[in-house]
Design a protein around this motif. Structure first.
Motif, mmCIF file in Angstrom:
data_model
loop_
_atom_site.group_PDB
_atom_site.id
_atom_site.type_symbol
_atom_site.label_atom_id
_atom_site.label_comp_id
_atom_site.label_asym_id
_atom_site.label_seq_id
_atom_site.Cartn_x
_atom_site.Cartn_y
_atom_site.Cartn_z
ATOM 1 N N MET A 122 1.776 -5.644 2.492
ATOM 2 C CA MET A 122 2.133 -4.244 2.683
ATOM 3 C C MET A 122 2.934 -3.668 1.512
ATOM 4 O O MET A 122 2.986 -2.452 1.333
ATOM 5 N N LEU A 123 3.537 -4.523 0.701
ATOM 6 C CA LEU A 123 4.403 -4.047 -0.374
ATOM 7 C C LEU A 123 3.679 -3.142 -1.379
ATOM 8 O O LEU A 123 4.249 -2.123 -1.805
ATOM 9 N N PRO A 124 2.421 -3.467 -1.797
ATOM 10 C CA PRO A 124 1.739 -2.577 -2.744
ATOM 11 C C PRO A 124 1.624 -1.139 -2.239
ATOM 12 O O PRO A 124 1.718 -0.204 -3.033
ATOM 13 N N ALA A 125 1.431 -0.957 -0.937
ATOM 14 C CA ALA A 125 1.336 0.391 -0.377
ATOM 15 C C ALA A 125 2.647 1.146 -0.555
ATOM 16 O O ALA A 125 2.647 2.347 -0.846
ATOM 17 N N PHE A 126 3.782 0.449 -0.408
ATOM 18 C CA PHE A 126 5.092 1.080 -0.592
ATOM 19 C C PHE A 126 5.300 1.457 -2.062
ATOM 20 O O PHE A 126 5.854 2.514 -2.369
ATOM 21 N N VAL A 127 4.846 0.598 -2.974
ATOM 22 C CA VAL A 127 4.968 0.897 -4.404
ATOM 23 C C VAL A 127 4.146 2.134 -4.758
ATOM 24 O O VAL A 127 4.615 3.051 -5.443
ATOM 25 N N ILE A 128 2.896 2.170 -4.286
ATOM 26 C CA ILE A 128 2.020 3.317 -4.561
ATOM 27 C C ILE A 128 2.606 4.589 -3.972
ATOM 28 O O ILE A 128 2.616 5.645 -4.611
ATOM 29 N N ALA A 129 3.111 4.495 -2.740
ATOM 30 C CA ALA A 129 3.705 5.669 -2.092
ATOM 31 C C ALA A 129 4.894 6.180 -2.893
ATOM 32 O O ALA A 129 5.075 7.388 -3.068
ATOM 33 N N GLY A 130 5.723 5.257 -3.404
ATOM 34 C CA GLY A 130 6.875 5.666 -4.210
ATOM 35 C C GLY A 130 6.457 6.371 -5.488
ATOM 36 O O GLY A 130 7.045 7.388 -5.880
ATOM 37 N N VAL A 131 5.415 5.848 -6.152
ATOM 38 C CA VAL A 131 4.920 6.466 -7.383
ATOM 39 C C VAL A 131 4.342 7.854 -7.087
ATOM 40 O O VAL A 131 4.588 8.822 -7.822
ATOM 41 N N VAL A 132 3.571 7.976 -5.997
ATOM 42 C CA VAL A 132 2.940 9.251 -5.645
ATOM 43 C C VAL A 132 3.991 10.310 -5.319
ATOM 44 O O VAL A 132 3.933 11.442 -5.819
ATOM 45 N N VAL A 133 4.961 9.943 -4.480
ATOM 46 C CA VAL A 133 5.998 10.903 -4.103
ATOM 47 C C VAL A 133 6.856 11.281 -5.307
ATOM 48 O O VAL A 133 7.131 12.467 -5.551
ATOM 49 N N GLY A 134 7.277 10.276 -6.092
ATOM 50 C CA GLY A 134 8.083 10.558 -7.274
ATOM 51 C C GLY A 134 7.332 11.420 -8.282
ATOM 52 O O GLY A 134 7.881 12.384 -8.825
ATOM 53 N N GLY A 135 6.069 11.086 -8.521
ATOM 54 C CA GLY A 135 5.264 11.866 -9.452
ATOM 55 C C GLY A 135 5.038 13.284 -8.962
ATOM 56 O O GLY A 135 5.099 14.244 -9.740
ATOM 57 N N GLY A 136 4.782 13.421 -7.666
ATOM 58 C CA GLY A 136 4.572 14.748 -7.098
ATOM 59 C C GLY A 136 5.800 15.632 -7.217
ATOM 60 O O GLY A 136 5.700 16.812 -7.549
ATOM 61 N N ARG A 137 6.965 15.059 -6.945
ATOM 62 C CA ARG A 137 8.212 15.830 -7.046
ATOM 63 C C ARG A 137 8.525 16.182 -8.500
ATOM 64 O O ARG A 137 9.043 17.268 -8.795
#
Length: 225
Positions: free
Chosen positions: A77-92
């Motif tokens: 499950m960890l890769p999903a958390f990493v991707i989510a962090g990158v997506v949210v950070g990049g979006g903001r």
């Protein structure tokens, strides 16, 4: 490789995962559900309203990131958390850049476009935004508009929504009623004037030429008021 048989219902329904994985699947679903809720919250209130193209891309990326580890037993499950962090950070980050600079905002999220001006369609702008005349007329009809003379401005916002400014003293204009509804169309009062069949330009404002000064078409029809 195990042979595939169409009557192998156990494989079709349960796959190759052991029964214990279904308990784990419930846990993964709950975890990823709250992960997505958190991501939506971090994106801000815009995500709950009209979303822009960057946020649409973010949603698809999050869905793809969560989909694989949600259903695959050998995927952590960890890769999903990493991707989510990158997506949210990049979006903001992109939203912050767009907020500070109008040019960057227009480049990233697009800009407002005027589709109709004083009862006349801007056909080049319509083509540029890939909005058909039928689509625009349907939107106007949904707001109670019968002809283009009632329209002062029609804008399409950066997020794809339409904004309408009504004419305070509407005169006459090109009918936007569907042609197959002849009964209702025939009830509309004839204005005794001609307008361009293609864009709604008034012939009285076109000069002596029979060629429309707005769209270069020589096809006129009776206006309604």
């Amino acid at each position: 490789m195990k042979e595939i048989h169409i009557t192998d219902w156990k494989r079709i329904l349960f796959g190759q995962a052991p029964p214990e994985f279904f308990i784990e699947l419930v846990i993964r679903t709950v975890v990823f559900f709250f992960l997505l809720v958190l991501c939506m919250r971090l994106f801000g209130k815009r995500m709950s309203g009209q979303i822009n193209r960057i946020e649409v891309v973010a949603l698809f990326t999050l869905a793809a990131a969560v989909g694989v580890p949600l259903e695959t037993a050998d995927m952590g499950m960890l890769p999903a958390f990493v991707i989510a962090g990158v997506v949210v950070g990049g979006g903001r980050l992109i939203a912050s850049i767009a907020y500070r600079n109008e040019k960057h905002e227009a480049a990233i999220e697009d800009s407002l476009t005027i589709l109709a001006n004083d009862g006349v369609l801007d056909l080049k702008k319509l083509e540029g935004t890939v909005v058909t005349v039928d689509r625009l007329f349907a939107e106007l009809r949904s707001r109670g508009i019968r002809h283009l003379g009632e329209v002062k401005r029609v804008y399409i916002e950066a997020n794809g929504s339409f904004a309408l400014v009504m004419e305070e003293n509407p005169d006459y204009g090109l009918s936007i009623l569907p042609g197959y509804d002849k009964a209702f169309t025939n009830e509309q009062p004839d204005a005794g004037e001609k307008v361009c069949w293609n864009c709604g330009n008034q012939k009285s404002k076109n000069g002596e030429s029979d060629i429309c000064s707005n769209c270069s078409l020589n096809k006129w029809e009776n206006a309604i008021k």
